[in-house]
Design a protein around this motif. Sequence first.
Motif, PDB file in Angstrom:
ATOM      1  N   LEU A  86       2.354  18.550 -36.093  1.00  0.00           N
ATOM      2  CA  LEU A  86       3.429  18.034 -35.255  1.00  0.00           C
ATOM      3  C   LEU A  86       3.255  18.496 -33.809  1.00  0.00           C
ATOM      4  CD1 LEU A  86       6.561  18.790 -37.488  1.00  0.00           C
ATOM      5  CD2 LEU A  86       5.413  16.581 -37.218  1.00  0.00           C
ATOM      6  N   ALA A  87       3.649  17.643 -32.869  1.00  0.00           N
ATOM      7  CA  ALA A  87       3.734  18.008 -31.452  1.00  0.00           C
ATOM      8  C   ALA A  87       4.845  17.181 -30.840  1.00  0.00           C
ATOM      9  CB  ALA A  87       2.417  17.750 -30.731  1.00  0.00           C
ATOM     10  N   VAL A  88       5.738  17.822 -30.100  1.00  0.00           N
ATOM     11  CA  VAL A  88       6.857  17.114 -29.494  1.00  0.00           C
ATOM     12  C   VAL A  88       6.641  17.051 -27.985  1.00  0.00           C
ATOM     13  CG1 VAL A  88       8.249  19.227 -29.313  1.00  0.00           C
ATOM     14  CG2 VAL A  88       9.372  16.988 -29.313  1.00  0.00           C
ATOM     15  N   ARG A  89       6.884  15.866 -27.409  1.00  0.00           N
ATOM     16  CA  ARG A  89       6.752  15.717 -25.961  1.00  0.00           C
ATOM     17  C   ARG A  89       7.820  16.565 -25.265  1.00  0.00           C
ATOM     18  NH1 ARG A  89       6.607   9.629 -24.267  1.00  0.00           N
ATOM     19  NH2 ARG A  89       8.881   9.895 -24.261  1.00  0.00           N
ATOM     20  N   PRO A  90       7.496  17.166 -24.121  1.00  0.00           N
ATOM     21  CA  PRO A  90       8.439  18.075 -23.469  1.00  0.00           C
ATOM     22  C   PRO A  90       9.809  17.490 -23.165  1.00  0.00           C
ATOM     23  CG  PRO A  90       6.270  18.399 -22.546  1.00  0.00           C
ATOM     24  CD  PRO A  90       6.157  17.213 -23.476  1.00  0.00           C
ATOM     25  N   ASP A  91       9.911  16.157 -23.015  1.00  0.00           N
ATOM     26  CA  ASP A  91      11.232  15.567 -22.777  1.00  0.00           C
ATOM     27  C   ASP A  91      12.028  15.399 -24.063  1.00  0.00           C
ATOM     28  OD1 ASP A  91      10.019  13.422 -24.020  1.00  0.00           O
ATOM     29  OD2 ASP A  91      10.213  12.046 -22.323  1.00  0.00           O
ATOM     30  N   GLY A  92      11.413  15.716 -25.209  1.00  0.00           N
ATOM     31  CA  GLY A  92      12.110  15.653 -26.483  1.00  0.00           C
ATOM     32  C   GLY A  92      12.327  14.264 -27.040  1.00  0.00           C
ATOM     33  N   ARG A  93      11.651  13.255 -26.502  1.00  0.00           N
ATOM     34  CA  ARG A  93      11.904  11.880 -26.921  1.00  0.00           C
ATOM     35  C   ARG A  93      10.800  11.268 -27.773  1.00  0.00           C
ATOM     36  NH1 ARG A  93      14.204   8.376 -22.028  1.00  0.00           N
ATOM     37  NH2 ARG A  93      14.632   7.024 -23.818  1.00  0.00           N
ATOM     38  N   LEU A  94       9.734  12.039 -28.017  1.00  0.00           N
ATOM     39  CA  LEU A  94       8.643  11.517 -28.839  1.00  0.00           C
ATOM     40  C   LEU A  94       8.047  12.656 -29.657  1.00  0.00           C
ATOM     41  CD1 LEU A  94       6.962   8.898 -29.385  1.00  0.00           C
ATOM     42  CD2 LEU A  94       5.284   9.802 -27.757  1.00  0.00           C
ATOM     43  N   LEU A  95       7.841  12.388 -30.949  1.00  0.00           N
ATOM     44  CA  LEU A  95       7.233  13.349 -31.857  1.00  0.00           C
ATOM     45  C   LEU A  95       5.952  12.735 -32.400  1.00  0.00           C
ATOM     46  CD1 LEU A  95       7.642  16.114 -33.335  1.00  0.00           C
ATOM     47  CD2 LEU A  95       8.692  14.800 -35.196  1.00  0.00           C
ATOM     48  N   ALA A  96       4.852  13.450 -32.278  1.00  0.00           N
ATOM     49  CA  ALA A  96       3.553  12.974 -32.769  1.00  0.00           C
ATOM     50  C   ALA A  96       3.189  13.700 -34.048  1.00  0.00           C
ATOM     51  CB  ALA A  96       2.476  13.189 -31.716  1.00  0.00           C
ATOM     52  N   GLY A  97       2.566  12.943 -34.989  1.00  0.00           N
ATOM     53  CA  GLY A  97       2.135  13.514 -36.253  1.00  0.00           C
ATOM     54  C   GLY A  97       0.754  13.034 -36.614  1.00  0.00           C
ATOM     55  N   ASP A  98       0.462  12.988 -37.894  1.00  0.00           N
ATOM     56  CA  ASP A  98      -0.868  12.600 -38.375  1.00  0.00           C
ATOM     57  C   ASP A  98      -1.059  11.091 -38.262  1.00  0.00           C
ATOM     58  OD1 ASP A  98      -1.198  15.247 -38.962  1.00  0.00           O
ATOM     59  OD2 ASP A  98      -0.826  15.021 -41.106  1.00  0.00           O
ATOM     60  N   ASN A  99      -1.652  10.666 -37.116  1.00  0.00           N
ATOM     61  CA  ASN A  99      -1.878   9.236 -36.840  1.00  0.00           C
ATOM     62  C   ASN A  99      -0.592   8.432 -36.888  1.00  0.00           C
ATOM     63  OD1 ASN A  99      -4.658   9.305 -36.298  1.00  0.00           O
ATOM     64  ND2 ASN A  99      -5.138   9.320 -38.468  1.00  0.00           N
ATOM     65  N   ARG A 100       0.505   9.077 -36.486  1.00  0.00           N
ATOM     66  CA  ARG A 100       1.803   8.407 -36.373  1.00  0.00           C
ATOM     67  C   ARG A 100       2.580   9.039 -35.226  1.00  0.00           C
ATOM     68  NH1 ARG A 100       1.049   9.317 -41.836  1.00  0.00           N
ATOM     69  NH2 ARG A 100       1.079   7.487 -43.203  1.00  0.00           N
ATOM     70  N   THR A 101       3.473   8.270 -34.635  1.00  0.00           N
ATOM     71  CA  THR A 101       4.425   8.808 -33.669  1.00  0.00           C
ATOM     72  C   THR A 101       5.822   8.344 -34.061  1.00  0.00           C
ATOM     73  OG1 THR A 101       4.194   6.901 -32.177  1.00  0.00           O
ATOM     74  CG2 THR A 101       2.735   8.802 -31.799  1.00  0.00           C
ATOM     75  N   ALA A 102       6.815   9.121 -33.681  1.00  0.00           N
ATOM     76  CA  ALA A 102       8.200   8.779 -33.996  1.00  0.00           C
ATOM     77  C   ALA A 102       9.042   8.950 -32.748  1.00  0.00           C
ATOM     78  CB  ALA A 102       8.739   9.654 -35.124  1.00  0.00           C
ATOM     79  N   SER A 103       9.822   7.912 -32.418  1.00  0.00           N
ATOM     80  CA  SER A 103      10.744   8.024 -31.299  1.00  0.00           C
ATOM     81  C   SER A 103      11.902   8.914 -31.708  1.00  0.00           C
ATOM     82  CB  SER A 103      11.259   6.642 -30.880  1.00  0.00           C
ATOM     83  OG  SER A 103      11.908   6.004 -31.983  1.00  0.00           O
ATOM     84  N   LEU A 104      12.434   9.662 -30.755  1.00  0.00           N
ATOM     85  CA  LEU A 104      13.556  10.564 -31.015  1.00  0.00           C
ATOM     86  C   LEU A 104      14.717  10.191 -30.109  1.00  0.00           C
ATOM     87  CD1 LEU A 104      11.561  13.946 -31.154  1.00  0.00           C
ATOM     88  CD2 LEU A 104      12.372  12.582 -33.093  1.00  0.00           C
ATOM     89  N   PRO A 105      15.974  10.382 -30.589  1.00  0.00           N
ATOM     90  CA  PRO A 105      16.337  11.034 -31.848  1.00  0.00           C
ATOM     91  C   PRO A 105      16.340  10.118 -33.071  1.00  0.00           C
ATOM     92  CG  PRO A 105      18.308  10.501 -30.636  1.00  0.00           C
ATOM     93  CD  PRO A 105      17.161  10.084 -29.758  1.00  0.00           C
ATOM     94  N   GLY A 106      16.078   8.836 -32.891  1.00  0.00           N
ATOM     95  CA  GLY A 106      16.173   7.908 -34.022  1.00  0.00           C
ATOM     96  C   GLY A 106      15.161   8.159 -35.112  1.00  0.00           C
ATOM     97  N   GLY A 107      13.949   8.561 -34.733  1.00  0.00           N
ATOM     98  CA  GLY A 107      12.947   8.895 -35.722  1.00  0.00           C
ATOM     99  C   GLY A 107      12.180   7.720 -36.291  1.00  0.00           C
ATOM    100  N   ARG A 108      12.203   6.567 -35.641  1.00  0.00           N
ATOM    101  CA  ARG A 108      11.445   5.429 -36.138  1.00  0.00           C
ATOM    102  C   ARG A 108       9.956   5.681 -35.942  1.00  0.00           C
ATOM    103  NH1 ARG A 108      11.989  -0.885 -34.136  1.00  0.00           N
ATOM    104  NH2 ARG A 108      10.380  -1.737 -35.520  1.00  0.00           N
ATOM    105  N   ALA A 109       9.180   5.676 -37.023  1.00  0.00           N
ATOM    106  CA  ALA A 109       7.758   6.010 -36.973  1.00  0.00           C
ATOM    107  C   ALA A 109       6.896   4.778 -36.768  1.00  0.00           C
ATOM    108  CB  ALA A 109       7.339   6.739 -38.247  1.00  0.00           C
ATOM    109  N   THR A 110       5.795   4.950 -36.003  1.00  0.00           N
ATOM    110  CA  THR A 110       4.836   3.890 -35.736  1.00  0.00           C
ATOM    111  C   THR A 110       3.434   4.408 -36.018  1.00  0.00           C
ATOM    112  OG1 THR A 110       6.246   2.989 -33.981  1.00  0.00           O
ATOM    113  CG2 THR A 110       3.935   2.303 -33.999  1.00  0.00           C
TER     114      THR A 110
END
Length: 274
Positions: free
Chosen positions: A68-92
């Motif tokens: 996991l890695a979170v963008r400093p603005d707290g609006r994007l979370l990156a994972g294993d070949n996926r990203t999720a918008s925050l706070p909603g958490g919709r993964a792409t």
Amino acid sequence: MTRGRVRTTLDLAEKTSAGAVIALALGPDARTLHLTRTTGIGELTNETWDLGRHRRTAVLAGLSSSHLAVRPDGRLLAGDNRTASLPGGRATGRDLVQGDEIGALAFAPDGSRFAAGDQTGRVALWDAAVRQREGILPNVFPELSQGETGWPDGGPDPVSDDTSEAVSALAVSPDGRTLAAGGEAGSLQLWDITTQQPLGGLLSTPGDPIDTVAFGPDSGTVYAGSAHVPLQRYVIDPVRAVASVCARQRAHELTRAQWRTYVRDVPYRKVCGD
């Protein structure tokens, strides 16, 4: 509580999500914690916790990531070949490292770029939105492909061209110019992000797998952490870096442009000789 630090404990034993925690990512201002843990049937679940209120606020569907890695603005979370918008958490789905297994992820402290390393020793560089790939470092431990181990005493058999060291830790300097890459066999290498070229050779390490790397606030110090040795501290010496570049490239002399790339904080002078 100590100066500049606050210790807190979370009770993660909720009925719906038991299991070992295997990854953590702290959100901006240390108010939010993102974590990955195993469920009772061995699957991965990603959760978001409010550190102030000591409670879980979301379970992120579709991320299922062990890194996991979170963008400093707290609006994007990156994972294993996926990203999720925050706070909603919709993964792409996103091929961060061309389909190979993720080894490490890191956002720049200013959020300007993102780096993803894989098990074959490659690192992909992305823009802040993780939509546009800006380049690929095909082997972040270049000395290893030339028959060196990077271990103080020579270590195990040299890594051959077809057996690269996996990337296990990444960090981008606060000024956004330098990437530090740690490997599972203990290698540690600095890269210039703009030129996408290595800065000097491998740094000397105890040889343990590197679990985490970080820069100091002035971008002039690198720290590397491993499970079985004390935290390692490296002061980045620009003059030594240029000397290493001269030796590696057999340059007669660095141009002023090259000097600005490798020695940003020291006035230009001739160091390579004829």
